[in-house]
Motif scaffolding. Structure first.
Motif, PDB file in Angstrom:
ATOM      1  N   SER A  12       0.674  -1.385  -0.104  1.00  0.00           N
ATOM      2  CA  SER A  12      -0.130   0.189  -0.596  1.00  0.00           C
ATOM      3  C   SER A  12       1.230   1.421  -0.214  1.00  0.00           C
ATOM      4  N   LYS A  13       0.139   1.941   0.043  1.00  0.00           N
ATOM      5  CA  LYS A  13       0.971   3.849  -0.428  1.00  0.00           C
ATOM      6  C   LYS A  13      -0.024   4.847   1.233  1.00  0.00           C
ATOM      7  N   GLN A  14       0.637   4.801   1.473  1.00  0.00           N
ATOM      8  CA  GLN A  14      -0.039   6.614   1.901  1.00  0.00           C
ATOM      9  C   GLN A  14      -1.259   7.321   1.522  1.00  0.00           C
ATOM     10  N   ILE A  36       3.123  -3.065   3.696  1.00  0.00           N
ATOM     11  CA  ILE A  36       4.351  -2.833   2.977  1.00  0.00           C
ATOM     12  C   ILE A  36       3.971  -1.700   2.738  1.00  0.00           C
ATOM     13  N   ASP A  37       4.537  -0.603   2.629  1.00  0.00           N
ATOM     14  CA  ASP A  37       3.973   0.415   2.569  1.00  0.00           C
ATOM     15  C   ASP A  37       5.374   0.989   1.240  1.00  0.00           C
ATOM     16  N   VAL A  38       4.767   1.108   0.221  1.00  0.00           N
ATOM     17  CA  VAL A  38       5.466   1.340  -0.776  1.00  0.00           C
ATOM     18  C   VAL A  38       6.424   3.264  -1.543  1.00  0.00           C
ATOM     19  N   THR A  39       5.382   4.453  -0.476  1.00  0.00           N
ATOM     20  CA  THR A  39       5.422   5.635  -0.554  1.00  0.00           C
ATOM     21  C   THR A  39       6.520   5.860  -0.884  1.00  0.00           C
ATOM     22  N   ASP A  40       7.353   5.879  -0.569  1.00  0.00           N
ATOM     23  CA  ASP A  40       8.668   6.353  -0.803  1.00  0.00           C
ATOM     24  C   ASP A  40       9.709   5.532  -1.027  1.00  0.00           C
ATOM     25  N   TYR A  41       9.341   4.342  -1.289  1.00  0.00           N
ATOM     26  CA  TYR A  41      10.378   3.021  -1.968  1.00  0.00           C
ATOM     27  C   TYR A  41       9.670   3.133  -3.479  1.00  0.00           C
ATOM     28  N   ASP A  42      11.033   3.313  -3.926  1.00  0.00           N
ATOM     29  CA  ASP A  42      10.359   3.048  -5.324  1.00  0.00           C
ATOM     30  C   ASP A  42      10.525   1.644  -6.020  1.00  0.00           C
ATOM     31  N   ASP A  43      12.411   1.128  -4.705  1.00  0.00           N
ATOM     32  CA  ASP A  43      12.641  -0.482  -5.174  1.00  0.00           C
ATOM     33  C   ASP A  43      11.213  -1.350  -5.000  1.00  0.00           C
ATOM     34  N   VAL A  57      -1.067   0.228  -6.478  1.00  0.00           N
ATOM     35  CA  VAL A  57      -1.170  -0.522  -4.889  1.00  0.00           C
ATOM     36  C   VAL A  57      -2.661  -0.542  -4.747  1.00  0.00           C
ATOM     37  N   PRO A  58      -3.606  -0.803  -3.946  1.00  0.00           N
ATOM     38  CA  PRO A  58      -2.900  -2.373  -3.110  1.00  0.00           C
ATOM     39  C   PRO A  58      -2.924  -3.431  -4.443  1.00  0.00           C
TER      40      PRO A  58
END
Length: 86
Positions: A12-14, A36-43, A57-58
């Motif tokens: 997910s992301k914020q 698993i937050d992908v907000t600031d994680y391009d990897d 996401v989601p």
């Protein structure tokens, strides 16, 4: 193995309303999940791209042992259907 624990992972992301909807659904059903937050994680988005060909996401992974299914479609009805098959 029928008694093996069900594992649920929510990517997910914020600020994502669909992500919030999924988490609320799982909370209401009493289903534990790892977020698993992908907000600031391009990897982390790169991982989704490599695994499922999506960067949005989601994404919800549901599985037991080493058998996993990924739900990349929007809407809790897809998650509900996948959980019924378990």
């Amino acid at each position: 193995m029928a008694n093996e624990a069900l594992n649920v992972v929510v990517w997910s992301k914020q600020g994502c309303s669909y992500c919030g909807e999924v988490k609320q659904y799982l909370d209401e059903k009493g289903i534990a999940y790892k977020d698993i937050d992908v907000t600031d994680y391009d990897d982390r988005r790169d991982i989704l791209d490599a695994k499922y060909g999506v960067r949005h996401v989601p994404v919800v992974e549901i599985g037991q042992g080493n058998q996993y299914e990924a739900i990349t479609e929007l809407g809790v009805n897809h998650i509900e259907a996948a959980l019924k098959n378990r």
